[in-house]
Design a protein around this motif. Sequence first.
Motif, PDB file in Angstrom:
ATOM      1  N   PHE A 160       0.348   5.958   1.760  1.00 45.03           N
ATOM      2  CA  PHE A 160      -0.731   6.368   2.853  1.00 45.03           C
ATOM      3  C   PHE A 160      -0.273   6.513   4.272  1.00 45.03           C
ATOM      4  O   PHE A 160      -0.838   6.838   5.129  1.00 45.03           O
ATOM      5  N   ARG A 192       0.886  -1.195   0.251  1.00 41.75           N
ATOM      6  CA  ARG A 192      -0.024  -0.091   0.092  1.00 41.75           C
ATOM      7  C   ARG A 192       0.785   1.300   0.193  1.00 41.75           C
ATOM      8  O   ARG A 192       0.604   2.348  -0.562  1.00 41.75           O
ATOM      9  N   ALA A 213      -3.659  -3.734  -3.529  1.00 42.62           N
ATOM     10  CA  ALA A 213      -3.962  -2.172  -4.077  1.00 42.62           C
ATOM     11  C   ALA A 213      -5.303  -1.947  -4.173  1.00 42.62           C
ATOM     12  O   ALA A 213      -6.008  -0.687  -4.016  1.00 42.62           O
ATOM     13  N   THR A 233       0.314   3.930  -3.517  1.00 43.15           N
ATOM     14  CA  THR A 233      -0.533   5.001  -3.311  1.00 43.15           C
ATOM     15  C   THR A 233       0.627   6.131  -3.049  1.00 43.15           C
ATOM     16  O   THR A 233       1.405   6.466  -2.935  1.00 43.15           O
TER      17      THR A 233
END
Length: 268
Positions: free
Chosen positions: A99, A91, A195, A95
Motif C-alpha cells: 500500500f 500493511r 491487516a 497488501t
Amino acid sequence: MYKGNFEAWGKISRAEGIRGVYTGGSPTFFGYSAQGAFKYGGYEFFKKYYADLAGEQNAYRYKTGLYLAASATAELIADVALCPFEAVKVRMQTTIPPFANGTLAGLNTIIGKEGVAGLYKGLYPLWGRQIPYTMMKFASFETIVEAIYHRLPGTKNDYGKGAQTAVSFTGGYLAGILCAIVSHPADVMVSKLNANRQPGEAFGGALSRIYKDIGFGGLWNGLPVRIVMIGTLTGLQWMIYDYFKIFMGLPTTGGAAPPPNKAVSTGP
C-alpha cells in the motif's frame, strides 16, 4: 499461500525479485531502532532503579523478579515508539501491491485515512506480544549467562572481552528461542489485526473473529522460521550491545556476582 518457508521465499523472489523478500524493511529498521533504544536503555535504567528501591541484598535475592519488572516496564514504553512503524510494516507485507513505497509514505497514508489512532490500533496486541517476549528475553538471558559462567572455571572477570561477548551471543541465541515460542501466537494475532481489523470493530470482537477463522493451530504458523530469526537476531543484539558497552568502558551484561557480605554490628 505457501507450504513452507523456502517455498515462500522462492515464489516471492521469482515474482518480485529479491526486493520482494525485503518488503517492509524500511519501517522495520526505523521501528526496531527506536524500540531498541528505549528497550535496552530503559532496561538498564529500571534495573538500577528497582534495585536501589529494593536494596542490595534484596536485589540479589530476588534478581529474577527484578529482571522481569525492569524489562516489562522498559518494553511498555518502547512499544509506543515501535507501534506506528509496525503498523506500516505489516500493511506493506500483507497488501499486494504494497500500500506504500516507504515508511514516510506509509505513515502519511494511514494518518490520512484513519488519523493518528490508526497507527496505534495494534498497540494492545503488540504489548501482548512484546512484553512477555522481552520479559523472557532479558530474564532468561541473565539466567543463562550466569549459568554459563557458573559452569566455566574461574569467574567472569577472568575472561577477555572476546570470550565475554561470545557468552553474550550464546546466551542471547538460547534466550531468543524461548522468546519466539512464548510470543509467537501474539505475533500472529498482531499481524492479522493490522491487516484485517475492520473499521470501528471492537478489539475483543476482532480477536474472536480472527481466532475463529484460523483456530489454535493457526496461531503457530511460521514458528520454525521465527525461532531461527529471533534466535539469531537476539544473539546478535546482545553481542553488539555488549561490544558497545565494552567500547564505552562498561562491563558486559549478565553473570552478576553475589553482593558483598556486610559486617553486622554486635553492639558498642
